[in-house]
Design a protein around this motif. Structure first.
Motif: not given
Length: 220
Positions: A115-120, A146-150
């Motif tokens: 799983t990926e979590v991005v922080f801008v 922040v946004f999560v990609f399962p």
């Protein structure tokens, strides 16, 4: 007799179950710094001797500054995984920095192991992922959000702004793996047969060959 046999079976099953619950699935040493020269073994890298471990095994400066984006997609991924930070071996985490030029795209891809979590960090991005029921979940992100990609789901990030953008991406894997859909299909070795691609995309062979040419290695 049958009652006694059943009771014995239940006692054994309970003991095994208790042992499984009580077992320690995590590593049983403080660190297991990857010996990357040995290549991956089973589900990770073998540990190098403790006497050879140093602070350098746990350090990486490669994502401190923006990367130089000079490709047709307008994005650059700088990974801080176990291959760059050997001390991450067995810890199940890693990071990446992704830089985007104006209008830059991190194309549709998947991470089969994380799983990926991005922080801008800077700029604004349009991001999204697609579920297995073919539903697009998308959002416009700004600095600090922040946004999560399962895990395993197809996803993308697009900088629609006129300024560069950047994110820090966190993964729950020391080596999440990446499959970029277009590159995977059109630059595989050996090549995916044209008749598979023409049928899948409902186009002719000329169109497929044209797309493949875009992904062919450039001659020096």
């Amino acid at each position: 007799m049958a009652h006694t046999a059943l009771l014995s079976y239940l006692l054994v099953f309970s003991a095994i179950s208790a042992a499984c619950v009580a077992s320690d699935p995590d590593m049983l040493q403080d660190v297991c710094v990857a010996d990357t020269s040995s290549g991956p073994k089973l589900n990770g890298f073998p540990c190098k001797p403790d006497t050879n471990v140093s602070a350098a095994d746990f350090f990486f400066a490669g994502i401190a500054n923006p990367g130089v984006v000079n490709n047709s997609l307008g994005s650059l991924v700088t990974a801080a995984n176990v291959e760059k930070v050997p001390g991450l071996n067995t810890l199940g985490v890693s990071l990446s920095r992704i830089d985007y030029a104006p209008e830059g795209l991190n194309p549709p891809h998947t991470h089969p192991r994380a799983t990926e979590v991005v922080f801008v960090l800077e700029g604004e991005l349009d991001v999204g992922f697609i579920t297995t029921s073919n539903k697009l979940i998308s959002k416009s992100l700004k600095k600090g959000e922040v946004f999560v990609f399962p895990r395993g789901l197809l996803h993308f990030q697009k900088n629609n702004g006129k300024k560069p953008a950047a994110v820090i991406a966190a993964f729950n894997s020391q080596l999440p793996g990446t499959q970029s859909i277009a590159a995977t299909l059109f630059s595989a070795t050996p090549a995916v047969p044209d008749n598979v691609l023409t049928k899948a995309f409902q186009v002719g062979t000329k169109e497929i060959e044209k797309i493949k040419s875009k992904f062919a290695p450039k001659k020096a």
